[in-house]
Write a protein that holds these residues in place. Structure first.
Motif, PDB file in Angstrom:
ATOM      1  N   TYR A 150       0.828  -1.208   0.000  1.00 14.70           N
ATOM      2  CA  TYR A 150       0.000   0.000   0.000  1.00 14.70           C
ATOM      3  C   TYR A 150       0.863   1.259   0.000  1.00 14.70           C
ATOM      4  O   TYR A 150       0.644   2.189  -0.787  1.00 14.70           O
ATOM      5  N   ARG A 151       1.858   1.281   0.863  1.00 14.40           N
ATOM      6  CA  ARG A 151       2.748   2.445   0.918  1.00 14.40           C
ATOM      7  C   ARG A 151       3.595   2.562  -0.340  1.00 14.40           C
ATOM      8  O   ARG A 151       3.872   3.675  -0.815  1.00 14.40           O
ATOM      9  N   ALA A 153       2.649   1.615  -3.311  1.00 12.33           N
ATOM     10  CA  ALA A 153       1.738   2.125  -4.340  1.00 12.33           C
ATOM     11  C   ALA A 153       1.603   3.638  -4.219  1.00 12.33           C
ATOM     12  O   ALA A 153       1.600   4.361  -5.235  1.00 12.33           O
ATOM     13  N   GLN A 154       1.494   4.140  -3.004  1.00 10.56           N
ATOM     14  CA  GLN A 154       1.419   5.591  -2.801  1.00 10.56           C
ATOM     15  C   GLN A 154       2.708   6.267  -3.259  1.00 10.56           C
ATOM     16  O   GLN A 154       2.670   7.316  -3.911  1.00 10.56           O
ATOM     17  N   ASP A 159      -3.165   5.126  -7.757  1.00 13.32           N
ATOM     18  CA  ASP A 159      -4.406   5.491  -7.078  1.00 13.32           C
ATOM     19  C   ASP A 159      -4.687   4.467  -5.979  1.00 13.32           C
ATOM     20  O   ASP A 159      -4.866   3.276  -6.249  1.00 13.32           O
ATOM     21  N   THR A 160      -4.745   4.909  -4.737  1.00 10.62           N
ATOM     22  CA  THR A 160      -4.985   4.000  -3.609  1.00 10.62           C
ATOM     23  C   THR A 160      -6.289   4.321  -2.886  1.00 10.62           C
ATOM     24  O   THR A 160      -6.427   4.071  -1.688  1.00 10.62           O
ATOM     25  N   THR A 161      -7.257   4.869  -3.616  1.00 11.71           N
ATOM     26  CA  THR A 161      -8.520   5.262  -2.973  1.00 11.71           C
ATOM     27  C   THR A 161      -9.525   4.123  -2.888  1.00 11.71           C
ATOM     28  O   THR A 161     -10.486   4.201  -2.116  1.00 11.71           O
ATOM     29  N   ARG A 163     -11.514   0.859  -1.857  1.00  9.72           N
ATOM     30  CA  ARG A 163     -11.670   0.204  -0.568  1.00  9.72           C
ATOM     31  C   ARG A 163     -12.665  -0.962  -0.679  1.00  9.72           C
ATOM     32  O   ARG A 163     -13.594  -0.923  -1.474  1.00  9.72           O
ATOM     33  N   ALA A 183      -4.713  -0.498   4.565  1.00 15.01           N
ATOM     34  CA  ALA A 183      -3.885  -1.110   3.521  1.00 15.01           C
ATOM     35  C   ALA A 183      -4.527  -2.388   2.983  1.00 15.01           C
ATOM     36  O   ALA A 183      -4.583  -2.594   1.764  1.00 15.01           O
ATOM     37  N   TRP A 186      -7.477  -1.697   0.717  1.00 12.25           N
ATOM     38  CA  TRP A 186      -7.091  -1.346  -0.652  1.00 12.25           C
ATOM     39  C   TRP A 186      -6.575  -2.569  -1.409  1.00 12.25           C
ATOM     40  O   TRP A 186      -6.963  -2.801  -2.562  1.00 12.25           O
ATOM     41  N   CYS A 187      -5.717  -3.348  -0.776  1.00 12.63           N
ATOM     42  CA  CYS A 187      -5.131  -4.522  -1.437  1.00 12.63           C
ATOM     43  C   CYS A 187      -6.190  -5.504  -1.911  1.00 12.63           C
ATOM     44  O   CYS A 187      -6.064  -6.109  -2.982  1.00 12.63           O
TER      45      CYS A 187
END
Length: 225
Positions: A150-151, A153-154, A159-161, A163, A183, A186-187
């Motif tokens: 997750y981090r 990807a940021q 785009d990590t929006t 959920r 995280a 998102w994953c």
């Protein structure tokens, strides 16, 4: 098959961020280069053609993201340690230069994982434990990996929006630690993490090299397509 780019100055390198699907090649490059497709496949005696992880191991090995524990063995069932996880992320990012300064008491900047951990910390991918250690030899859990992906990807500008509700989607969704919920949400939403045969996430379970190879293959596909 793997993609190799030749830059204007004549240097050549493997493109880690590349996939081939249905005869179409997808690559992620900064700048323009000549692209070649070459066979960089590896063969391991402990990875059989009918193994569920065969495709993922072929992918990460040919992209030089993973190496075997020997010339002939991949060790798919071996648990992944935190130092190795960060090293693969570092390779995916092209192994950028590091200043050699470590933020963790248990990290030797001259060790094989030193530059990777330093890069990951400075880029915000890892923060370590509360006691200022990284836990280089600790076997990584699935929820720890979710946070790192997750981090990363940021950091990579993805785009990590997206959920997904964990509690209603997985029988053990409530078992995800609070610090990993965002995280993991998102994953799972983007298909990076999926439930096992029973639909469970197993967030606190340790992950094998075969499982992590599969996640990295999915991550690259997410990045380039």
């Amino acid at each position: 098959l793997i993609r190799i780019c030749t830059w204007e100055d004549g240097t050549r390198e493997i493109i880690q961020k590349s996939v081939v699907e249905n005869g179409q090649a997808y690559v992620l490059l900064d700048g323009s280069a000549k692209i070649e497709i070459v066979d960089n496949s590896k063969s391991f005696k402990d990875v059989l053609d009918n193994d569920w992880f065969k495709g993922a191991v072929d992918f990460v090995a040919s992209h030089n993201l993973f190496y075997g524990i020997s010339e002939t063995e991949f060790a798919p069932g071996m648990y992944m340690i935190r130092a190795m996880m960060v090293t693969v992320l570092y390779r995916l990012e092209g192994s950028p230069e590091s200043d050699g300064i470590t933020a963790f008491d248990d990290v030797d900047s001259g060790a094989w994982y030193g530059k990777a951990v330093e890069w990951a910390n400075k880029s915000g991918v890892v923060k370590g434990y509360d006691d200022k250690t990284f836990g280089t030899e600790d076997e990584i859990t699935r929820e720890q990996m979710a946070v790192m992906f997750y981090r990363y990807a940021q950091y990579a500008g993805i785009d990590t929006t997206a959920r997904k509700d964990l509690e209603s989607s997985y029988p053990d969704g409530k078992g995800v630690s609070e610090w990993a919920e965002e995280a993991m949400s998102w994953c799972t939403a983007v298909g990076l993490f999926r439930g096992d045969d029973t639909g469970a996430l197993n967030p606190t379970n340790n992950a094998t090299r075969a499982e992590v190879a599969t996640l990295f293959m999915r991550m690259v596909e997410l990045m380039v397509k």
